[in-house]
Design an enzyme around this catalytic site. Sequence first.
Site, PDB file in Angstrom:
ATOM      1  N   ILE A 138     -33.876  78.912 -11.035  1.00 39.45           N
ATOM      2  CA  ILE A 138     -32.880  78.242 -11.860  1.00 39.45           C
ATOM      3  C   ILE A 138     -32.375  77.036 -11.066  1.00 39.45           C
ATOM      4  O   ILE A 138     -32.486  77.000  -9.840  1.00 39.45           O
ATOM      5  CB  ILE A 138     -31.716  79.171 -12.273  1.00 39.45           C
ATOM      6  CG1 ILE A 138     -31.060  79.825 -11.059  1.00 39.45           C
ATOM      7  CG2 ILE A 138     -32.173  80.219 -13.254  1.00 39.45           C
ATOM      8  CD1 ILE A 138     -29.863  80.708 -11.419  1.00 39.45           C
ATOM      9  N   ASP A 139     -31.833  76.056 -11.776  1.00 42.15           N
ATOM     10  CA  ASP A 139     -31.425  74.810 -11.135  1.00 42.15           C
ATOM     11  C   ASP A 139     -30.317  75.031 -10.111  1.00 42.15           C
ATOM     12  O   ASP A 139     -29.564  76.002 -10.173  1.00 42.15           O
ATOM     13  CB  ASP A 139     -30.926  73.812 -12.191  1.00 42.15           C
ATOM     14  CG  ASP A 139     -31.978  73.484 -13.233  1.00 42.15           C
ATOM     15  OD1 ASP A 139     -33.175  73.573 -12.904  1.00 42.15           O
ATOM     16  OD2 ASP A 139     -31.592  73.136 -14.360  1.00 42.15           O
ATOM     17  N   LYS A 140     -30.191  74.082  -9.216  1.00 46.52           N
ATOM     18  CA  LYS A 140     -29.178  74.151  -8.164  1.00 46.52           C
ATOM     19  C   LYS A 140     -27.764  74.361  -8.722  1.00 46.52           C
ATOM     20  O   LYS A 140     -26.987  75.151  -8.203  1.00 46.52           O
ATOM     21  CB  LYS A 140     -29.226  72.862  -7.338  1.00 46.52           C
ATOM     22  CG  LYS A 140     -28.207  72.790  -6.214  1.00 46.52           C
ATOM     23  CD  LYS A 140     -28.374  71.507  -5.438  1.00 46.52           C
ATOM     24  CE  LYS A 140     -27.088  70.734  -5.451  1.00 46.52           C
ATOM     25  NZ  LYS A 140     -27.143  69.509  -4.640  1.00 46.52           N
TER      26      LYS A 140
END
Length: 306
Positions: A138-140
């Site tokens: 998942i994105d930062k």
Amino acid sequence: MENKRSYKVEERAGLRIDRYLAEELPELSRSYIQKIIKDGGVSLSGKPLKANYKVNPGDVIELVLPPAVEPEIQPENLPLDILYEDKDVIFVNKPKDMVVHPSAGHTSGTLVNGLLYHCKGELSGINGVMRPGIVHRIDKDTTGVLIVCKNDLAHNQIAEQLKEHSITRRYRAVVCGNLKADEGSVDAPVGRHPVDRKRMAVVSRGGKRAVTHYRVLERFGEYTYVECELETGRTHQIRVHMASIGHPLLGDEVYGRGKSSFRLQGQVLHAMILGVVHPSTGEYLEVEAPLPGYFAEVLEKLRKGC
């Protein structure tokens, strides 16, 4: 071994060569590309180019990437929110501003660094030394639950479930605007943006099928609280899909409407529920990550009309 690549300029003529290549190679930083240019690794018709060269239509740019050297990733005693763990898998609630795995120029402070310490190195090795145990990301700036595999057998089985789209993945998000329908689906292919190669987009050619189902949970006039369920899992899928129907995520500075009055760090998006068939028991296992504090505060402000 050197990695040679060539790019024929058909779009974005007039860009500086360093910017052009940065858009073609979003995984590399612009400063790293400039170093390659400075070292003579970028040429046109056999002649090395300078960073300020502006590309022309029809140019065939030759790029030689230096041999990749994978750094040794060190275990780090980082605070981890473990939601579930056994001998095969571990479910972690990832906070904002934490990168899932190391990459070039970013080898510390990642979830993998913390997991190597916590699991004493016992993580599957299928994805190599930079991404041990990692089967999805998942994105930062997205929070929420991730599954990590401790051995290759578990990794292969979870990866197969991902490939078959049989994993349950439900997210919570706040989107801009008031959705017309209480529920719906976006079925639109996602691929690299044709101009800005660091972004993803709904594309007519070259993309992969992507399906997102959404359901309205609460309405706040200018904003809507929704649940999004992934049928597929493409890069930035929810962010791209909701933006494509005119309802970008609140706080999304890449696909959204710029900075908001909520003083957010990135998009309001949380991976809340992850369900898989356990690789050893064969039983369905579902794990939930509670809404993080920042998300709850946004909802409280919206409910108060702030």
